[in-house]
Design an enzyme around this catalytic site. Sequence first.
Site, PDB file in Angstrom:
ATOM      1  N   ARG A   1      17.108   7.659  15.401  1.00  0.00           N
ATOM      2  CA  ARG A   1      17.904   7.510  14.163  1.00  0.00           C
ATOM      3  C   ARG A   1      17.862   6.101  13.578  1.00  0.00           C
ATOM      4  NH1 ARG A   1      21.312  10.858  17.162  1.00  0.00           N
ATOM      5  NH2 ARG A   1      21.014  13.010  16.513  1.00  0.00           N
TER       6      ARG A   1
ATOM      7  N   GLU B   1      14.749   4.543  -7.086  1.00  0.00           N
ATOM      8  CA  GLU B   1      13.821   5.020  -8.101  1.00  0.00           C
ATOM      9  C   GLU B   1      14.504   5.721  -9.270  1.00  0.00           C
ATOM     10  OE1 GLU B   1       9.222   6.061  -7.778  1.00  0.00           O
ATOM     11  OE2 GLU B   1      10.531   6.523  -6.119  1.00  0.00           O
TER      12      GLU B   1
ATOM     13  N   LYS C   1      10.649   1.647   0.774  1.00  0.00           N
ATOM     14  CA  LYS C   1      10.099   3.006   0.756  1.00  0.00           C
ATOM     15  C   LYS C   1       9.138   3.149   1.922  1.00  0.00           C
ATOM     16  CE  LYS C   1       8.798   3.902  -3.841  1.00  0.00           C
ATOM     17  NZ  LYS C   1       8.058   4.802  -4.720  1.00  0.00           N
TER      18      LYS C   1
ATOM     19  N   GLU D   1      -2.011  -5.260  -8.770  1.00  0.00           N
ATOM     20  CA  GLU D   1      -0.543  -5.191  -8.711  1.00  0.00           C
ATOM     21  C   GLU D   1       0.089  -6.515  -9.154  1.00  0.00           C
ATOM     22  OE1 GLU D   1       1.001  -2.411  -8.318  1.00  0.00           O
ATOM     23  OE2 GLU D   1      -0.702  -1.225  -7.620  1.00  0.00           O
TER      24      GLU D   1
ATOM     25  N   ARG E   1      13.217   1.193 -11.885  1.00  0.00           N
ATOM     26  CA  ARG E   1      12.096   1.155 -10.959  1.00  0.00           C
ATOM     27  C   ARG E   1      10.838   1.815 -11.548  1.00  0.00           C
ATOM     28  NH1 ARG E   1      12.803   1.332  -4.467  1.00  0.00           N
ATOM     29  NH2 ARG E   1      10.642   1.191  -3.955  1.00  0.00           N
TER      30      ARG E   1
ATOM     31  N   HIS F   1      -0.120   3.066 -13.719  1.00  0.00           N
ATOM     32  CA  HIS F   1      -0.310   4.026 -12.627  1.00  0.00           C
ATOM     33  C   HIS F   1      -0.436   5.465 -13.119  1.00  0.00           C
ATOM     34  CE1 HIS F   1       0.589   0.528 -10.312  1.00  0.00           C
ATOM     35  NE2 HIS F   1       0.537   1.166  -9.162  1.00  0.00           N
TER      36      HIS F   1
ATOM     37  N   HIS G   1      -7.938   2.240  -5.548  1.00  0.00           N
ATOM     38  CA  HIS G   1      -6.633   2.284  -6.200  1.00  0.00           C
ATOM     39  C   HIS G   1      -6.449   1.151  -7.235  1.00  0.00           C
ATOM     40  CE1 HIS G   1      -2.371   3.024  -6.626  1.00  0.00           C
ATOM     41  NE2 HIS G   1      -2.149   1.728  -6.406  1.00  0.00           N
TER      42      HIS G   1
ATOM     43  N   HIS H   1      -3.560   7.044 -11.560  1.00  0.00           N
ATOM     44  CA  HIS H   1      -3.577   8.119 -10.563  1.00  0.00           C
ATOM     45  C   HIS H   1      -4.523   9.228 -10.977  1.00  0.00           C
ATOM     46  CE1 HIS H   1       0.614   6.971  -8.844  1.00  0.00           C
ATOM     47  NE2 HIS H   1      -0.358   6.360  -8.210  1.00  0.00           N
TER      48      HIS H   1
ATOM     49  N   LYS I   1       8.909  -7.567  -7.946  1.00  0.00           N
ATOM     50  CA  LYS I   1       9.162  -6.292  -7.247  1.00  0.00           C
ATOM     51  C   LYS I   1      10.578  -6.322  -6.643  1.00  0.00           C
ATOM     52  CE  LYS I   1       8.243  -2.375  -4.991  1.00  0.00           C
ATOM     53  NZ  LYS I   1       7.368  -1.652  -4.149  1.00  0.00           N
TER      54      LYS I   1
ATOM     55  N   ASN J   1       5.548   1.635 -12.524  1.00  0.00           N
ATOM     56  CA  ASN J   1       4.421   2.560 -12.674  1.00  0.00           C
ATOM     57  C   ASN J   1       3.474   2.167 -13.812  1.00  0.00           C
ATOM     58  OD1 ASN J   1       5.156   4.263 -10.598  1.00  0.00           O
ATOM     59  ND2 ASN J   1       6.577   5.399 -11.905  1.00  0.00           N
TER      60      ASN J   1
HETATM   61  N1  LIG Z   1       6.046   1.650   0.232  1.00  0.00           N
HETATM   62  C1  LIG Z   1       5.699   1.268  -0.977  1.00  0.00           C
HETATM   63  O1  LIG Z   1       6.544   0.917  -1.822  1.00  0.00           O
HETATM   64  C2  LIG Z   1       4.243   1.232  -1.330  1.00  0.00           C
HETATM   65  C3  LIG Z   1       3.821   0.640  -2.532  1.00  0.00           C
HETATM   66  C4  LIG Z   1       2.464   0.600  -2.815  1.00  0.00           C
HETATM   67  C5  LIG Z   1       1.553   1.124  -1.917  1.00  0.00           C
HETATM   68  N2  LIG Z   1       1.978   1.709  -0.777  1.00  0.00           N
HETATM   69  C6  LIG Z   1       1.030   2.276   0.192  1.00  0.00           C
HETATM   70  O2  LIG Z   1       0.233   1.215   0.681  1.00  0.00           O
HETATM   71  C7  LIG Z   1      -1.001   1.752   1.134  1.00  0.00           C
HETATM   72  C8  LIG Z   1      -2.130   0.850   0.692  1.00  0.00           C
HETATM   73  O3  LIG Z   1      -1.928  -0.423   1.248  1.00  0.00           O
HETATM   74  P1  LIG Z   1      -3.111  -1.480   1.378  1.00  0.00           P
HETATM   75  O4  LIG Z   1      -3.845  -1.549   0.098  1.00  0.00           O
HETATM   76  O5  LIG Z   1      -2.526  -2.697   1.948  1.00  0.00           O
HETATM   77  O6  LIG Z   1      -4.126  -0.744   2.357  1.00  0.00           O
HETATM   78  P2  LIG Z   1      -4.348  -0.773   3.945  1.00  0.00           P
HETATM   79  O7  LIG Z   1      -3.105  -0.976   4.670  1.00  0.00           O
HETATM   80  O8  LIG Z   1      -5.166   0.434   4.248  1.00  0.00           O
HETATM   81  O9  LIG Z   1      -5.269  -2.049   4.117  1.00  0.00           O
HETATM   82  C9  LIG Z   1      -6.548  -2.053   3.531  1.00  0.00           C
HETATM   83  C10 LIG Z   1      -7.627  -2.433   4.534  1.00  0.00           C
HETATM   84  O10 LIG Z   1      -7.554  -3.826   4.759  1.00  0.00           O
HETATM   85  C11 LIG Z   1      -7.560  -4.111   6.160  1.00  0.00           C
HETATM   86  N3  LIG Z   1      -6.779  -5.333   6.317  1.00  0.00           N
HETATM   87  C12 LIG Z   1      -5.438  -5.478   6.201  1.00  0.00           C
HETATM   88  N4  LIG Z   1      -5.111  -6.768   6.288  1.00  0.00           N
HETATM   89  C13 LIG Z   1      -6.268  -7.453   6.472  1.00  0.00           C
HETATM   90  C14 LIG Z   1      -6.587  -8.816   6.611  1.00  0.00           C
HETATM   91  N5  LIG Z   1      -5.649  -9.773   6.521  1.00  0.00           N
HETATM   92  N6  LIG Z   1      -7.879  -9.166   6.788  1.00  0.00           N
HETATM   93  C15 LIG Z   1      -8.845  -8.205   6.822  1.00  0.00           C
HETATM   94  N7  LIG Z   1      -8.622  -6.900   6.679  1.00  0.00           N
HETATM   95  C16 LIG Z   1      -7.335  -6.528   6.497  1.00  0.00           C
HETATM   96  C17 LIG Z   1      -6.973  -2.887   6.804  1.00  0.00           C
HETATM   97  O11 LIG Z   1      -7.447  -2.746   8.122  1.00  0.00           O
HETATM   98  C18 LIG Z   1      -7.494  -1.764   5.893  1.00  0.00           C
HETATM   99  O12 LIG Z   1      -8.777  -1.378   6.317  1.00  0.00           O
HETATM  100  C19 LIG Z   1      -1.089   3.165   0.598  1.00  0.00           C
HETATM  101  O13 LIG Z   1      -0.897   4.082   1.640  1.00  0.00           O
HETATM  102  C20 LIG Z   1       0.053   3.245  -0.391  1.00  0.00           C
HETATM  103  O14 LIG Z   1       0.587   4.561  -0.489  1.00  0.00           O
HETATM  104  C21 LIG Z   1       3.305   1.759  -0.465  1.00  0.00           C
END
Ligand SMILES: NC(=O)c1ccc[n+]([C@@H]2O[C@H](COP(=O)([O-])OP(=O)(O)OC[C@H]3O[C@@H](n4cnc5c(N)ncnc54)[C@H](O)[C@@H]3O)[C@@H](O)[C@H]2O)c1
Length: 367
Positions: free
Chosen positions: A123, A238, A145, A187, A242, A249, A265, A253, A228, A246
């Site tokens: 929990r 949201e 999130k 972003e 918030r 986006h 992305h 998307h 952010k 988007n």
């Molecule tokens: N929770 C939220 O509010 C929110 C907002 C936007 C995106 N997201 C989510 O975030 C995810 C995408 O995140 P991301 O773009 O960070 O992708 P990711 O976490 O997949 O990282 C991208 C790649 O970079 C590598 N990597 C990470 N840090 C590194 C570093 N310092 N040096 C070398 N390689 C490194 C990772 O191994 C991976 O292969 C999606 O799943 C998306 O849905 C969540």
Amino acid sequence: MREIQLPLPGRDLSYRLVIALGLGRRLGDLLAPWQFPPQVFVVSDRRVAHLHGDTAMAALEAAGFAPVLLTTPPGERAKSWAVVQRLARQLLERGAHRRSPLIALGGGVVGDLSGFLASIFMRGLPFIQAPTTLLAMVDAAIGGKTAINLPEGKNLLGTFHQPRLVVIDPEFLRTLPQAERLNGLAEVLKAGFIRDYDLLARLHVLKAGFFNDAAELTEIIFRAAAIKAQVVSQDEREGDLRRILNFGHTLGHGLEQASHFRLPHGRAVAWGMVAALTLSEHLAGLDAAEAEWGRRLIRDCGLCRSLPALNPDVVMSALRLDKKRRETGVPFVLLPRLGAAVVREEVPLGLAAEVLEKLLAAASRSA
Ligand SMILES: NC(=O)c1ccc[n+]([C@@H]2O[C@H](COP(=O)([O-])OP(=O)(O)OC[C@H]3O[C@@H](n4cnc5c(N)ncnc54)[C@H](O)[C@@H]3O)[C@@H](O)[C@H]2O)c1
């Protein structure tokens, strides 16, 4: 060290986002105020664990913790129920209990996945974000999130679980591949477009070159993260505010889906922002010269250089099915001026399709 205080919604408390070069090496000291038990759990994907796991583990050990590293495969596939279950069982095997902190060391995937796990394990465990991608530093690690994916779609299972602390060390970005830098840069630009004209002006001077200047890199991440943070702290679950996050986006998307995720992305969002700037000229009174300045800035930052050949009808049907749509039409975030955003609920699909077709035609000419 710069910091931002984020209010915890519904409670008279806040949590901190801290940023400075080299903070990864002080991770353990930063946890001191909570008097956590010695055993702390670090979740990381294997690539990040290989590159930066030693730094984090050494920092935790130096502060008297006995850290346990749990790893996942890199990439979006790790945001799965199977991985959550495996990690939960590893936590149990290693003796985790309700006060055991869970630290996400990685990009948005590790953050979303381990935040989800932290929210449901016994929990709820105390959760700390240590983002290592630009996208996670300015976006995913902020706002609480969490999510995993189902075969039917992305982020379909999720919770809100605020971290106790977000630790941003721009040094982690030294190893980040160019494609991932661009994902985050989209972003950062978005943050400027919706709320901070000065951030855009800074990027206009530096373009993507700010990655090579540690002080600028820190400042730019701080400003984008602050936007952010402001938006989500005014509107945690949201609601309307918030939704301005988007920007770019909606169409982004659609493009991502129509390309079967071949279009990364950040690139998809960048094209989506280009289209949204044009729609803003038509529907929100954005000055034509400002819109063109914004579109050029996106291109000059190295985004929007190419687009795979896509069928506009497929993009439009993805847009109609977007889970964020309202019954009455397709909502778009538009800019009346650079640095200010509004949500328009019913952007005519015909106009969106026209802008999209022009965009695809222009992209194919420049390819
Ligand atoms: N929770 C939220 O509010 C929110 C907002 C936007 C995106 N997201 C989510 O975030 C995810 C995408 O995140 P991301 O773009 O960070 O992708 P990711 O976490 O997949 O990282 C991208 C790649 O970079 C590598 N990597 C990470 N840090 C590194 C570093 N310092 N040096 C070398 N390689 C490194 C990772 O191994 C991976 O292969 C999606 O799943 C998306 O849905 C969540």
